[in-house]
Design a protein around this motif. Sequence first.
Motif, PDB file in Angstrom:
ATOM      1  N   TRP A 159      -3.634 -30.730  -5.340  1.00 43.13           N
ATOM      2  CA  TRP A 159      -4.994 -31.086  -5.772  1.00 43.13           C
ATOM      3  C   TRP A 159      -5.330 -32.481  -5.267  1.00 43.13           C
ATOM      4  N   PHE A 160      -6.525 -32.635  -4.690  1.00 45.37           N
ATOM      5  CA  PHE A 160      -6.988 -33.908  -4.143  1.00 45.37           C
ATOM      6  C   PHE A 160      -8.330 -34.299  -4.741  1.00 45.37           C
ATOM      7  N   ASP A 161      -8.536 -35.599  -4.941  1.00 43.90           N
ATOM      8  CA  ASP A 161      -9.871 -36.121  -5.213  1.00 43.90           C
ATOM      9  C   ASP A 161     -10.685 -35.981  -3.932  1.00 43.90           C
ATOM     10  N   ILE A 162     -11.982 -35.799  -4.067  1.00 38.61           N
ATOM     11  CA  ILE A 162     -12.843 -35.669  -2.890  1.00 38.61           C
ATOM     12  C   ILE A 162     -12.688 -36.871  -1.966  1.00 38.61           C
ATOM     13  N   GLU A 163     -12.593 -38.059  -2.521  1.00 39.45           N
ATOM     14  CA  GLU A 163     -12.468 -39.267  -1.707  1.00 39.45           C
ATOM     15  C   GLU A 163     -11.198 -39.241  -0.863  1.00 39.45           C
ATOM     16  N   GLU A 164     -10.120 -38.686  -1.405  1.00 39.29           N
ATOM     17  CA  GLU A 164      -8.878 -38.572  -0.629  1.00 39.29           C
ATOM     18  C   GLU A 164      -9.085 -37.670   0.584  1.00 39.29           C
ATOM     19  N   ILE A 165      -9.809 -36.582   0.402  1.00 43.29           N
ATOM     20  CA  ILE A 165     -10.078 -35.663   1.511  1.00 43.29           C
ATOM     21  C   ILE A 165     -10.988 -36.343   2.530  1.00 43.29           C
ATOM     22  N   GLU A 166     -11.999 -37.042   2.047  1.00 41.58           N
ATOM     23  CA  GLU A 166     -12.925 -37.732   2.948  1.00 41.58           C
ATOM     24  C   GLU A 166     -12.212 -38.796   3.783  1.00 41.58           C
ATOM     25  N   ASN A 167     -11.122 -39.345   3.278  1.00 39.70           N
ATOM     26  CA  ASN A 167     -10.377 -40.377   3.997  1.00 39.70           C
ATOM     27  C   ASN A 167      -9.299 -39.825   4.922  1.00 39.70           C
ATOM     28  N   MET A 168      -9.145 -38.511   4.965  1.00 42.23           N
ATOM     29  CA  MET A 168      -8.150 -37.914   5.861  1.00 42.23           C
ATOM     30  C   MET A 168      -8.601 -38.041   7.311  1.00 42.23           C
ATOM     31  N   THR A 169      -7.631 -38.149   8.202  1.00 43.98           N
ATOM     32  CA  THR A 169      -7.903 -38.254   9.637  1.00 43.98           C
ATOM     33  C   THR A 169      -7.888 -36.867  10.276  1.00 43.98           C
ATOM     34  N   LYS A 170      -8.260 -36.807  11.554  1.00 46.96           N
ATOM     35  CA  LYS A 170      -8.213 -35.551  12.300  1.00 46.96           C
ATOM     36  C   LYS A 170      -6.794 -35.014  12.403  1.00 46.96           C
ATOM     37  N   LYS A 178     -17.739 -31.261   6.726  1.00 51.15           N
ATOM     38  CA  LYS A 178     -19.101 -30.804   6.418  1.00 51.15           C
ATOM     39  C   LYS A 178     -19.107 -29.945   5.156  1.00 51.15           C
ATOM     40  N   LEU A 179     -18.107 -29.101   4.984  1.00 51.53           N
ATOM     41  CA  LEU A 179     -18.019 -28.283   3.768  1.00 51.53           C
ATOM     42  C   LEU A 179     -17.909 -29.168   2.531  1.00 51.53           C
ATOM     43  N   ILE A 180     -17.068 -30.185   2.601  1.00 50.16           N
ATOM     44  CA  ILE A 180     -16.904 -31.107   1.474  1.00 50.16           C
ATOM     45  C   ILE A 180     -18.210 -31.868   1.218  1.00 50.16           C
ATOM     46  N   GLU A 181     -18.872 -32.280   2.287  1.00 51.13           N
ATOM     47  CA  GLU A 181     -20.161 -32.983   2.144  1.00 51.13           C
ATOM     48  C   GLU A 181     -21.187 -32.075   1.458  1.00 51.13           C
ATOM     49  N   ASN A 182     -21.275 -30.822   1.892  1.00 46.25           N
ATOM     50  CA  ASN A 182     -22.208 -29.882   1.275  1.00 46.25           C
ATOM     51  C   ASN A 182     -21.855 -29.627  -0.189  1.00 46.25           C
ATOM     52  N   TYR A 183     -20.576 -29.544  -0.477  1.00 47.74           N
ATOM     53  CA  TYR A 183     -20.141 -29.377  -1.867  1.00 47.74           C
ATOM     54  C   TYR A 183     -20.590 -30.571  -2.708  1.00 47.74           C
ATOM     55  N   LYS A 184     -20.354 -31.773  -2.197  1.00 49.27           N
ATOM     56  CA  LYS A 184     -20.758 -32.981  -2.933  1.00 49.27           C
ATOM     57  C   LYS A 184     -22.263 -33.031  -3.172  1.00 49.27           C
ATOM     58  N   LYS A 185     -23.041 -32.580  -2.189  1.00 45.41           N
ATOM     59  CA  LYS A 185     -24.497 -32.585  -2.301  1.00 45.41           C
ATOM     60  C   LYS A 185     -25.006 -31.393  -3.107  1.00 45.41           C
ATOM     61  N   ASN A 186     -24.075 -30.591  -3.639  1.00 46.68           N
ATOM     62  CA  ASN A 186     -24.414 -29.401  -4.413  1.00 46.68           C
ATOM     63  C   ASN A 186     -25.236 -28.401  -3.603  1.00 46.68           C
ATOM     64  N   LYS A 187     -24.942 -28.334  -2.305  1.00 44.64           N
ATOM     65  CA  LYS A 187     -25.603 -27.367  -1.434  1.00 44.64           C
ATOM     66  C   LYS A 187     -24.840 -26.047  -1.551  1.00 44.64           C
ATOM     67  N   VAL A 214     -21.585 -20.028  -3.001  1.00 43.37           N
ATOM     68  CA  VAL A 214     -21.231 -19.994  -1.578  1.00 43.37           C
ATOM     69  C   VAL A 214     -21.903 -21.172  -0.872  1.00 43.37           C
ATOM     70  N   LEU A 215     -21.170 -21.779   0.030  1.00 42.85           N
ATOM     71  CA  LEU A 215     -21.680 -22.897   0.819  1.00 42.85           C
ATOM     72  C   LEU A 215     -22.386 -22.360   2.060  1.00 42.85           C
ATOM     73  N   PRO A 216     -23.166 -23.191   2.762  1.00 41.04           N
ATOM     74  CA  PRO A 216     -23.799 -22.720   3.995  1.00 41.04           C
ATOM     75  C   PRO A 216     -22.754 -22.164   4.968  1.00 41.04           C
ATOM     76  N   ILE A 217     -23.118 -21.101   5.627  1.00 40.63           N
ATOM     77  CA  ILE A 217     -22.220 -20.415   6.561  1.00 40.63           C
ATOM     78  C   ILE A 217     -22.222 -21.153   7.895  1.00 40.63           C
ATOM     79  N   ALA A 218     -21.031 -21.249   8.485  1.00 41.12           N
ATOM     80  CA  ALA A 218     -20.881 -21.947   9.759  1.00 41.12           C
ATOM     81  C   ALA A 218     -20.431 -20.958  10.831  1.00 41.12           C
TER      82      ALA A 218
END
Length: 147
Positions: free
Chosen positions: A102-113, A124-133, A63-67
């Motif tokens: 299915w997307f590579d993480i970089e593709e998601i990070e490059n998505m716009t609002k 933030k969820l993707i960032e926490n996932y990448k940092k193994n939080k 589970v990732l940090p709760i928001a």
Amino acid sequence: MDVISGCIVTKDNKILLVQEGLKDCYGKWNLPAGKTENFEKITDAAIRETFEETGLKVKLTGVLPIAERIIKDKTFVAVRFVAEVIGGDINFDSKEIIDAKWFDIEEIENMTKEELRSYELNRKLIENYKKNKIYPIDIFDDKQYIN
């Protein structure tokens, strides 16, 4: 207050996103998620919502940090689990979901609002996932409180 439960579903170093078909977020990509029903466990809701939106059966692995967010005078608690596919094929209700991909993480990070729903939260969820939080799934073990 609503509890929104969902998953970061991973496979072959990719993350599954669904493209929303609902009017207020039409065409935006999102992690599979939805409201937890009354008397439903948050973990069960994540599994159910992921299945409803993707057709995939998943096993929760963390589970990732709760928001928490306040939107239009309403409090939302967002709980996202990390999950792996254990069965099924991608299949969805085209009234609610336009596509699942299915997307590579970089593709998601490059998505716009304009492309990514709940932009700040999902980034933030993707960032926490990448940092193994990612925390152990057993923090949702309520049996430890039952005598």
